[in-house]
Design an enzyme around this catalytic site. Structure first.
Site, PDB file in Angstrom:
ATOM      1  CG  ASP A   1      -6.477   1.063   6.759  1.00  7.81           C
ATOM      2  OD1 ASP A   1      -6.364   0.122   5.935  1.00  7.81           O
ATOM      3  OD2 ASP A   1      -5.497   1.713   7.167  1.00  7.81           O
TER       4      ASP A   1
ATOM      5  CB  THR B   1      -0.874  -0.007   1.275  1.00  8.70           C
ATOM      6  OG1 THR B   1      -1.812  -1.063   1.157  1.00  8.70           O
ATOM      7  CG2 THR B   1      -1.610   1.312   1.488  1.00  8.70           C
TER       8      THR B   1
HETATM    9  N1  ASP Z   1      -4.399  -1.161   4.794  1.00 10.87           N
HETATM   10  C1  ASP Z   1      -4.636  -1.845   3.563  1.00 10.87           C
HETATM   11  C2  ASP Z   1      -5.972  -2.521   3.623  1.00 10.87           C
HETATM   12  O1  ASP Z   1      -6.314  -3.075   4.657  1.00 10.87           O
HETATM   13  C3  ASP Z   1      -3.589  -2.863   3.231  1.00 10.87           C
HETATM   14  C4  ASP Z   1      -2.160  -2.493   3.550  1.00 10.87           C
HETATM   15  O2  ASP Z   1      -1.889  -1.373   3.959  1.00 10.87           O
HETATM   16  O3  ASP Z   1      -1.270  -3.325   3.404  1.00 10.87           O
HETATM   17  O4  ASP Z   1      -6.663  -2.549   2.634  1.00 10.87           O
END
Ligand code: ASP
Length: 329
Positions: free
Chosen positions: A224, A193
């Site tokens: 999130d 991400t």
């Molecule tokens: N936070 C992101 C999600 O839950 C994934 C990540 O940051 O690796 O979609």
């Protein structure tokens, strides 16, 4: 009287200070947190990640050093990483269980607390640009799914077939996910991400985050990253935050807003606030990290994973880091 005024200024918590003109711009970026260890990285991957983070920082820095807005800088920085297949955002996004890509992104302007977010979009080449369009060209903050796709096309944003986002690495991760039947929250299967926070020369903050979500996600799952207050938040009175990690926990903790609230209302130092919230998320069972930047240019990394792709730039130069024990300026 003068003494009193000076004393008052000294006692005034930083969080309540108005954004002051500040020539010391700063940009901070992340490219995801997870089980990122030296032993698991190839030298090629290590240098590709460092090069990409540097390219992204360079792009945002160009805007900030010439007096541009934090909002423009975070969008431009995130776009570079969305276009890079090494990250779980834009091209290189993870696969859903149904072997498609559903992208989430959000952006926030600390000056006005205007915000824009999109979830589960499937055809916009740069979801962060769509989040910005929601903020500036619609009366809404958050659009999802088909409606968001339609808005994107109506706005004339570059459209791509869903397969544009696919890469062989992400397909392998989905195959492994299905064979091993691991949880969709398994950190190993999704990192990458991307996010950026910036402080511009006028003293304004902005934050942006973009992701493909988690490998094998189902049923229209949204994490999130596009949730304002969870994965992204910016408020000139406190800080700008972009998060990465197991989104479910960051939503439950209201992570990004919670960090800003602790700084603004409790007067906590930004590292203390960020560490406390990451600890709380860890306590709930979540993994991940945040980048935080304050109007005074204090930069914080906090993560409970082995590593986090991260970097920062200001007028003194640039630095990037990957592993937990990497040197940071
Ligand atoms: N936070 C992101 C999600 O839950 C994934 C990540 O940051 O690796 O979609």
């Amino acid at each position: 009287m003068r003494m009193l005024l000076i004393l008052g200024a000294l006692l005034m918590p930083a969080a309540t200070a108005e954004a002051q003109p500040n020539t010391d711009w700063k940009l901070v970026v992340h490219g995801g947190a997870g089980t990122i260890e030296r032993s698991k990285m190839t030298p090629q991957k290590d240098s590709a990640i460092r090069a990409a983070l540097n390219r992204a920082l360079e792009t945002g820095s160009r805007i900030l050093s010439s007096g541009g807005a934090a909002l423009d800088a975070v969008e431009a920085t995130v776009r570079v990483l969305e276009d890079d297949p090494n990250f779980n955002a834009g091209r290189g996004a993870v696969f859903t269980y149904d072997e498609t890509h559903e992208l989430d992104a959000s952006i926030m302007d600390g000056r006005t607390r205007a915000a824009g977010a999109v979830a589960a979009v499937s055809a916009t080449r740069n979801p962060i640009g769509l989040a910005r369009a929601v903020m500036e060209k619609s009366p809404h903050v958050f659009l999802a799914g088909k409606g968001a796709d339609r808005f994107s096309a109506e706005q004339g944003l570059p459209q791509v077939p869903n397969s544009y986002f696919s890469t062989p690495d992400r397909r392998r991760q989905l195959d492994a996910f299905k064979t091993k039947k691991v949880s969709a929250l398994e950190i190993e299967y999704k990192y990458g991400t991307v996010g950026a926070v910036a402080l511009d020369a006028k003293g304004h903050l902005a934050a942006a985050t973009s992701t493909g979500g988690t490998t094998g996600k189902r049923w229209g799952r949204i994490g999130d990253s596009p949730v304002i207050g969870a994965g992204t938040y910016a408020d000139d009175r406190a800080c700008a935050v972009s998060a990465t990690g197991t989104g479910e926990y960051f939503i439950r903790a209201g992570a990004a807003h919670e960090i800003c609230a602790r700084i603004r209302l409790k007067g906590e130092a930004p590292q203390v606030a960020a560490d406390a919230v990451i600890k709380e998320i860890g306590g709930l069972g979540g993994d991940g990290g945040v980048i935080v930047l304050t109007p005074r240019g204090e930069r914080v990394y906090s993560f409970n994973t082995k590593g986090m792709y991260r970097g920062m730039a200001d007028k003194a130069g640039r630095s990037v880091a990957i592993y937990g024990d990497d040197d940071e300026r």
